[in-house]
Design a protein around this motif. Structure first.
Motif, PDB file in Angstrom:
ATOM      1  N   ARG A  61       0.763  -1.355  -0.101  1.00  0.00           N
ATOM      2  CA  ARG A  61       0.062  -0.039   0.130  1.00  0.00           C
ATOM      3  C   ARG A  61       1.105   1.143   0.022  1.00  0.00           C
ATOM      4  NH1 ARG A  61      -2.417  -2.361   4.406  1.00  0.00           N
ATOM      5  NH2 ARG A  61      -1.844  -0.683   5.732  1.00  0.00           N
ATOM      6  N   GLU A  62       0.360   2.444  -0.700  1.00  0.00           N
ATOM      7  CA  GLU A  62       0.945   3.427  -0.661  1.00  0.00           C
ATOM      8  C   GLU A  62       1.321   4.090   0.973  1.00  0.00           C
ATOM      9  OE1 GLU A  62       0.838   8.067  -2.567  1.00  0.00           O
ATOM     10  OE2 GLU A  62      -0.774   6.564  -2.928  1.00  0.00           O
ATOM     11  N   GLY A  63       2.613   4.406   0.963  1.00  0.00           N
ATOM     12  CA  GLY A  63       2.981   5.058   2.306  1.00  0.00           C
ATOM     13  C   GLY A  63       3.403   3.855   3.496  1.00  0.00           C
ATOM     14  N   SER A  64       3.736   2.491   3.088  1.00  0.00           N
ATOM     15  CA  SER A  64       3.942   1.425   3.740  1.00  0.00           C
ATOM     16  C   SER A  64       5.436   1.648   4.105  1.00  0.00           C
ATOM     17  CB  SER A  64       3.687   0.049   3.047  1.00  0.00           C
ATOM     18  OG  SER A  64       2.361   0.100   3.037  1.00  0.00           O
ATOM     19  N   LYS A  71       8.476  -2.546  13.608  1.00  0.00           N
ATOM     20  CA  LYS A  71       7.835  -2.425  15.081  1.00  0.00           C
ATOM     21  C   LYS A  71       6.729  -3.258  15.413  1.00  0.00           C
ATOM     22  CE  LYS A  71       8.693   2.683  14.819  1.00  0.00           C
ATOM     23  NZ  LYS A  71       8.069   3.981  14.516  1.00  0.00           N
ATOM     24  N   LEU A  72       6.050  -3.897  14.277  1.00  0.00           N
ATOM     25  CA  LEU A  72       5.175  -4.754  14.582  1.00  0.00           C
ATOM     26  C   LEU A  72       5.696  -6.191  14.969  1.00  0.00           C
ATOM     27  CD1 LEU A  72       2.093  -5.651  14.392  1.00  0.00           C
ATOM     28  CD2 LEU A  72       2.496  -6.045  11.867  1.00  0.00           C
ATOM     29  N   TYR A  73       7.011  -6.601  14.528  1.00  0.00           N
ATOM     30  CA  TYR A  73       7.515  -7.654  14.678  1.00  0.00           C
ATOM     31  C   TYR A  73       7.997  -7.333  16.195  1.00  0.00           C
ATOM     32  CZ  TYR A  73      11.482 -10.976  15.124  1.00  0.00           C
ATOM     33  OH  TYR A  73      12.116 -12.104  15.349  1.00  0.00           O
ATOM     34  N   SER A  74       8.650  -6.332  16.599  1.00  0.00           N
ATOM     35  CA  SER A  74       8.940  -6.198  17.821  1.00  0.00           C
ATOM     36  C   SER A  74       7.870  -6.302  18.834  1.00  0.00           C
ATOM     37  CB  SER A  74       9.666  -4.898  18.116  1.00  0.00           C
ATOM     38  OG  SER A  74      11.066  -4.822  16.948  1.00  0.00           O
ATOM     39  N   PHE A  75       6.688  -5.848  18.652  1.00  0.00           N
ATOM     40  CA  PHE A  75       5.699  -5.655  19.335  1.00  0.00           C
ATOM     41  C   PHE A  75       5.409  -7.455  19.668  1.00  0.00           C
ATOM     42  CE2 PHE A  75       1.188  -6.486  19.570  1.00  0.00           C
ATOM     43  CZ  PHE A  75       0.758  -5.976  20.692  1.00  0.00           C
ATOM     44  N   ASP A  76       5.208  -8.125  18.642  1.00  0.00           N
ATOM     45  CA  ASP A  76       4.761  -9.430  18.390  1.00  0.00           C
ATOM     46  C   ASP A  76       5.641 -10.183  19.435  1.00  0.00           C
ATOM     47  OD1 ASP A  76       2.614 -10.667  16.880  1.00  0.00           O
ATOM     48  OD2 ASP A  76       4.240 -12.207  16.697  1.00  0.00           O
ATOM     49  N   LEU A 275       1.100  -1.715  24.349  1.00  0.00           N
ATOM     50  CA  LEU A 275       0.473  -0.904  23.173  1.00  0.00           C
ATOM     51  C   LEU A 275       0.943   0.581  23.197  1.00  0.00           C
ATOM     52  CD1 LEU A 275      -3.386  -2.360  23.343  1.00  0.00           C
ATOM     53  CD2 LEU A 275      -1.799  -2.962  21.569  1.00  0.00           C
ATOM     54  N   ILE A 276       0.829   0.967  24.417  1.00  0.00           N
ATOM     55  CA  ILE A 276       1.460   2.506  24.308  1.00  0.00           C
ATOM     56  C   ILE A 276       2.967   2.631  23.662  1.00  0.00           C
ATOM     57  CG2 ILE A 276       2.200   4.323  25.948  1.00  0.00           C
ATOM     58  CD1 ILE A 276      -0.202   3.515  27.818  1.00  0.00           C
ATOM     59  N   LYS A 277       3.540   1.741  24.060  1.00  0.00           N
ATOM     60  CA  LYS A 277       4.948   1.509  23.642  1.00  0.00           C
ATOM     61  C   LYS A 277       4.987   1.388  21.938  1.00  0.00           C
ATOM     62  CE  LYS A 277       9.287  -1.103  24.064  1.00  0.00           C
ATOM     63  NZ  LYS A 277      10.021  -2.076  24.848  1.00  0.00           N
ATOM     64  N   TYR A 278       4.126   0.872  21.539  1.00  0.00           N
ATOM     65  CA  TYR A 278       3.995   0.710  20.124  1.00  0.00           C
ATOM     66  C   TYR A 278       2.430   1.211  19.590  1.00  0.00           C
ATOM     67  CZ  TYR A 278       7.967  -2.466  20.583  1.00  0.00           C
ATOM     68  OH  TYR A 278       9.068  -3.073  20.908  1.00  0.00           O
ATOM     69  N   PRO A 279       2.491   2.449  19.551  1.00  0.00           N
ATOM     70  CA  PRO A 279       1.324   3.295  18.842  1.00  0.00           C
ATOM     71  C   PRO A 279       0.757   2.969  17.647  1.00  0.00           C
ATOM     72  CG  PRO A 279       3.093   4.677  19.179  1.00  0.00           C
ATOM     73  CD  PRO A 279       3.663   3.551  19.804  1.00  0.00           C
ATOM     74  N   SER A 280       1.670   2.488  16.798  1.00  0.00           N
ATOM     75  CA  SER A 280       1.581   2.382  15.281  1.00  0.00           C
ATOM     76  C   SER A 280       0.716   0.698  15.126  1.00  0.00           C
ATOM     77  CB  SER A 280       2.788   2.307  14.559  1.00  0.00           C
ATOM     78  OG  SER A 280       3.674   1.191  14.874  1.00  0.00           O
ATOM     79  N   VAL A 281       0.756  -0.041  16.293  1.00  0.00           N
ATOM     80  CA  VAL A 281       0.162  -1.386  16.172  1.00  0.00           C
ATOM     81  C   VAL A 281      -1.183  -1.188  16.361  1.00  0.00           C
ATOM     82  CG1 VAL A 281      -0.102  -3.628  17.281  1.00  0.00           C
ATOM     83  CG2 VAL A 281       2.242  -2.504  17.091  1.00  0.00           C
ATOM     84  N   ASN A 282      -1.959  -1.786  15.221  1.00  0.00           N
ATOM     85  CA  ASN A 282      -3.488  -1.729  15.430  1.00  0.00           C
ATOM     86  C   ASN A 282      -3.903  -3.035  16.088  1.00  0.00           C
ATOM     87  OD1 ASN A 282      -6.409  -1.594  14.740  1.00  0.00           O
ATOM     88  ND2 ASN A 282      -5.775  -0.968  12.534  1.00  0.00           N
ATOM     89  N   THR A 283      -4.721  -2.633  17.159  1.00  0.00           N
ATOM     90  CA  THR A 283      -5.452  -3.666  17.851  1.00  0.00           C
ATOM     91  C   THR A 283      -6.405  -4.618  16.785  1.00  0.00           C
ATOM     92  OG1 THR A 283      -7.146  -2.409  18.723  1.00  0.00           O
ATOM     93  CG2 THR A 283      -4.971  -3.073  20.298  1.00  0.00           C
TER      94      THR A 283
END
Length: 299
Positions: A61-64, A71-76, A275-283
């Protein structure tokens, strides 16, 4: 009949070029190379799938941004660590409660007695697996037992159940014939019927394996759906409109279960801090409904 795989290995720099050609924004090439040299391309691929606009051509997607994928990987990764700690607490408690409620009435070796099994074929399969798992154990209390005793060929349940896998424990509980004993264990965890504990044990075994083998949790489709009772004795959820095979219901039963063992645990607080630490993660990637924070279980 499929076609023969002919692709050859490519360099990390070539992997970066492919991602850029597909529209992924990479601000720091050197950092991206370091990441892909540490985390394999196809392990990260499960995380960037959500960022693709076309799963066939793998166009993004545009802007990815590559940084958001990392960050998503680190959150996971941190979520798996949080879950694994909770699962350990639950697993140890379940083993203890089964021993507590089954052994006084059915003896030290009930797991070797097919008269206590609902299904003879499953009993035989379970016992064969138990023998293998015990034979692989190097725990002191197992090796000491075999130094002292030769019969029966397995240690008593209070030793054996400590070294079998979560999956085997789940199957053993499920195939046990006495509903009263199974109900007694379920009630220890705030459940009104053993069918719920049976379901949660099966799901927990899968979730535990995901955490132990570093598998992705975000945007995952779980093969087993937990039974989710509408009413519970303790704090629970009220909205059941979530997607059943996502992580959300898995976390719901885990939080409820953990609360029954350690009422003052910090899992919910720790999860919200993550979740606060990784605000870009969409629940939504975890299957969470919009109003999840209003649920009694998650307050």
């Amino acid at each position: 009949m499929g076609v023969r795989y002919t692709n050859q290995a490519i360099t990390t720099e070539q992997q970066i070029e492919i991602l850029q050609e597909r529209g992924l924004l990479i601000d720091d090439i050197e950092q991206a190379i370091d990441v892909l040299d540490t985390i394999s391309y196809f392990r990260l691929a499960g995380y960037w799938k959500h960022f693709e606009i076309d799963h066939f051509t793998h166009q993004f997607r545009e802007g990815s941004c590559f940084s958001d994928i990392v960050k998503l990987y680190s959150f996971d990764k941190q979520l798996r660590a949080l879950l694994f700690t909770a699962i350990q607490t639950i697993e140890v408690s379940v083993r203890t409660k089964i021993i507590k409620h089954f052994s006084p009435g059915f003896g030290a070796f009930w797991f070797m007695d097919e008269t206590f099994a609902l299904n003879d074929a499953r009993f035989a399969t379970n016992l064969a697996v138990i023998r293998k798992e015990v034979s692989r154990s190097h725990d002191d209390f197992i090796t000491e037992h075999f130094r002292r005793y030769s019969e029966p060929d397995l240690p008593p349940v209070w030793k054996t159940l400590e070294v079998i896998s979560m999956g085997t424990l789940s199957k053993l509980y499920s195939n046990f014939s006495d509903a009263t004993a199974k109900h007694a264990v379920a009630r220890e965890f705030g459940l009104n019927h053993h069918k719920f504990l049976r379901s949660w044990l099966e799901c927990l075994a899968v979730l535990r394996n995901c955490c132990a083998h570093h598998s992705r949790l975000s945007n995952r489709v779980f093969p087993v759906k937990p039974k989710m009772p509408e009413r519970m004795p303790n704090k629970w959820i009220t909205d059941f409109s979530f997607r059943e095979q996502t992580l959300y219901p898995q976390l719901c039963y885990l939080v409820y279960w953990l609360n029954s063992i350690i009422p003052d645990n910090t899992f919910v607080v720790d999860f919200k801090q993550l979740l606060i630490k990784y605000p870009s993660v969409n629940t939504r990637l975890l299957g969470f409904p919009y109003n999840w924070e209003q649920e009694p279980l998650w307050r």
